[in-house]
Design an enzyme around this catalytic site. Structure first.
Site, PDB file in Angstrom:
ATOM      1  N   CYS A 216       4.495  -5.819  15.647  1.00  0.00           N
ATOM      2  CA  CYS A 216       3.934  -4.927  16.672  1.00  0.00           C
ATOM      3  C   CYS A 216       2.420  -5.197  16.753  1.00  0.00           C
ATOM      4  CB  CYS A 216       4.205  -3.460  16.323  1.00  0.00           C
ATOM      5  SG  CYS A 216       5.968  -3.134  16.103  1.00  0.00           S
TER       6      CYS A 216
ATOM      7  N   CYS B 177       3.406   8.451   1.654  1.00  0.00           N
ATOM      8  CA  CYS B 177       3.772   7.468   2.672  1.00  0.00           C
ATOM      9  C   CYS B 177       4.093   6.170   1.921  1.00  0.00           C
ATOM     10  CB  CYS B 177       2.592   7.297   3.624  1.00  0.00           C
ATOM     11  SG  CYS B 177       2.905   6.088   4.903  1.00  0.00           S
TER      12      CYS B 177
ATOM     13  N   CYS C  55       5.783  -7.376   7.171  1.00  0.00           N
ATOM     14  CA  CYS C  55       6.809  -6.902   8.108  1.00  0.00           C
ATOM     15  C   CYS C  55       7.117  -8.021   9.094  1.00  0.00           C
ATOM     16  CB  CYS C  55       6.327  -5.666   8.851  1.00  0.00           C
ATOM     17  SG  CYS C  55       7.572  -5.019  10.004  1.00  0.00           S
TER      18      CYS C  55
ATOM     19  N   GLU D 253       0.836  -1.204   0.000  1.00  0.00           N
ATOM     20  CA  GLU D 253       0.000   0.000   0.000  1.00  0.00           C
ATOM     21  C   GLU D 253       0.869   1.252   0.000  1.00  0.00           C
ATOM     22  OE1 GLU D 253      -2.618  -0.047   3.393  1.00  0.00           O
ATOM     23  OE2 GLU D 253      -3.199  -2.116   2.980  1.00  0.00           O
TER      24      GLU D 253
ATOM     25  N   ASN E  56      -5.015   4.239  15.075  1.00  0.00           N
ATOM     26  CA  ASN E  56      -6.023   3.895  14.091  1.00  0.00           C
ATOM     27  C   ASN E  56      -6.408   2.466  14.426  1.00  0.00           C
ATOM     28  OD1 ASN E  56      -7.248   4.606  11.497  1.00  0.00           O
ATOM     29  ND2 ASN E  56      -5.349   5.782  11.249  1.00  0.00           N
TER      30      ASN E  56
ATOM     31  N   CYS F   8      -0.408  -3.030  14.931  1.00  0.00           N
ATOM     32  CA  CYS F   8      -0.146  -2.694  13.528  1.00  0.00           C
ATOM     33  C   CYS F   8      -0.683  -3.778  12.592  1.00  0.00           C
ATOM     34  CB  CYS F   8       1.362  -2.531  13.331  1.00  0.00           C
ATOM     35  SG  CYS F   8       1.840  -2.290  11.625  1.00  0.00           S
TER      36      CYS F   8
ATOM     37  N   CYS G 170      -1.581   1.713   7.564  1.00  0.00           N
ATOM     38  CA  CYS G 170      -1.080   0.846   6.503  1.00  0.00           C
ATOM     39  C   CYS G 170      -1.270  -0.610   6.845  1.00  0.00           C
ATOM     40  CB  CYS G 170       0.376   1.163   6.208  1.00  0.00           C
ATOM     41  SG  CYS G 170       0.464   2.224   4.782  1.00  0.00           S
TER      42      CYS G 170
END
Ligand code: SAH
Ligand code: SF4
Length: 409
Positions: free
Chosen positions: A136, A125, A132, A106, A353, A139, A395
């Site tokens: 975390c 961004c 990843c 994204e 978010n 996320c 994201c």
């Protein structure tokens, strides 16, 4: 023996060189190997990064034989835009990109009108990895796991996609009120006295038609993909090409200590942001597993050395998770942790978010209270205005949704 039939898709699978992965000297080398003089590289660079073209046939100052050869042997950031969403106010645009091996990433464009003394900005961004590896807990990307590193051309291409979009359709604020939540009293006063509209409305300004900033805050951990990321930043920085100043680039990291130390030695003055999110090892290790490998003492020491070497301020991102890390007590601990860095530390408070039921964003009152404690400790801080909620702004959320739908079909 099995014979693979030649289809439209595998005719093109002959490995092409992605030109967006090459620095100018590398492009000169690549052309030299094909018997072309070095000045052709500058011409090509100008077509790619100043004229922003995607088609070799329009490169009118290159000889026809070279254009044909480029079409056969090279590509310009091959990726497909799978989905594009604009927020209701059109200040946030998000795209889902499919890379040439089918992986999904994204990228987001964030548009800011000019207010008071601040010029209008168009910030991309950028993702640096598909998925990843750092997990975390708050996320969406972290919950996907790691697919692969992006090559530098795939990082550069994300910026160029939005650059072309803005060039073709420059953006101007519609003149409505910019959301500026959670101002402390002093900031509201300052906004009143700033030039431009006294209520903090955008100045009427010329439409913005180019990218002014990039932040490596999309999917992935930039410093885990160090070489490709640095190469991409150098390519975007090149004055023969896109010419984006290093001070307009921000690298955000989960806190990979050896890579932070390495970055401080680079001849590229980019901004550094550290995802801190907690002021104690106990709390940080709960939400950010990397803290077990590089605990706070080592991380803050690396930041201190980074500041000493570069003379530059470091931003500490602090995602506010209601009832988890947003109490006055944690604000005091954060103030104490960062006090030794003095005016070189800036905290960016980011209301989370929500990507899962586990985390909620604090109330405006709680955010103001948290920030006031930081001010008591003389820690400069700001709050990131929430944007793009209606298009799944954090994201990883768009890809998660897209993959869910794909499974259901
Ligand atoms: N891997 C890098 C850069 C990508 S994440 C890093 O962690 O810094 C970019 C920023 O978004 C980080 O500060 C990250 O902690 C933050 N972030 C991740 N999930 C979020 C969420 N749900 N809400 C708000 N910020 C989030
Ligand atoms: Fe990875 Fe950054 Fe998300 Fe952590 S916050 S999982 S490091 S992308």
């Amino acid at each position: 023996m099995s014979i693979t039939p030649i289809t439209q898709s595998n005719i093109h699978s002959v490995k092409k060189t992605d030109l967006l992965s090459l620095t100018l000297p590398q492009m000169q080398e690549w052309l030299l190997e094909r018997g072309e003089p070095p000045f052709r590289a500058k011409q090509l660079y100008s077509w790619l990064y100043q004229r922003l073209v995607t088609d070799f046939s329009v490169m009118s100052n290159l000889p026809q034989h070279l254009r044909n050869r480029l079409a056969q042997e090279a590509s310009i950031g091959p990726m497909i835009v799978r989905s594009e969403q604009h927020s209701k106010d059109d200040r946030t645009r998000k795209i889902l990109l499919e890379l040439n091996d089918g992986k999904l990433i994204e990228s987001v464009l964030m548009l800011y009108p000019s207010i008071g003394d601040n010029n209008a900005r168009a910030t991309v961004c950028v993702s640096t990895q598909a998925g990843c590896a750092f997990g975390c807990t708050f996320c969406a990307t972290g919950q996907m796991g790691f697919d692969r590193h992006l090559i530098s051309g795939e990082i550069v291409a994300q910026v160029l996609i939005f650059a072309r979009e803005l060039r073709d359709a420059p953006w101007a604020a519609k003149g409505d009120r910019e959301g500026r939540p959670y101002y402390t009293q002093n900031e509201s006063k300052r906004a009143e006295y700033s030039r431009g509209d006294p209520r903090g409305r955008p100045n009427s300004s010329a439409p913005i038609d180019h990218i002014t900033n990039i932040v490596l805050m999309g999917m992935g951990e930039p410093l885990h993909n160090y070489d490709n990321v640095l190469q991409a930043l150098r390519i975007l920085n090149s004055s023969d090409g896109f010419n984006l100043g290093a001070r307009h680039m921000t690298v955000s990291t989960v806190g990979l200590v050896p890579a932070i130390r390495k970055l401080s030695q680079e001849q590229l003055q980019v901004n550094l942001a550290i995802s801190l999110h907690a002021p104690t090892d106990e709390l940080r290790s709960q939400t950010m597993p990397i803290n077990k490998k590089y605990p706070l003492e080592e991380l803050i020491a690396a930041c201190k050395d980074y500041i000493a070497t570069t003379g530059r301020q470091v931003t500490f991102e602090y995602v506010l998770l209601a009832g988890v890390n947003d109490t006055a007590e944690y604000a005091h601990l954060l103030g104490t942790l960062l006090a030794p860095l003095k005016q070189f530390a800036h905290v960016n408070c980011i209301p989370v978010n929500a990507t899962s039921a586990d985390f909620k964003s604090p109330s405006g009152e709680a955010i103001r209270a948290f920030r006031s404690v930081l001010f008591e400790h003389r820690i400069s801080n700001s709050v990131r205005a929430e944007r793009g909620d209606d298009i799944a702004a954090a994201c990883g959320q768009l890809r998660t949704r897209f993959e869910k739908n794909r499974k259901q079909q």
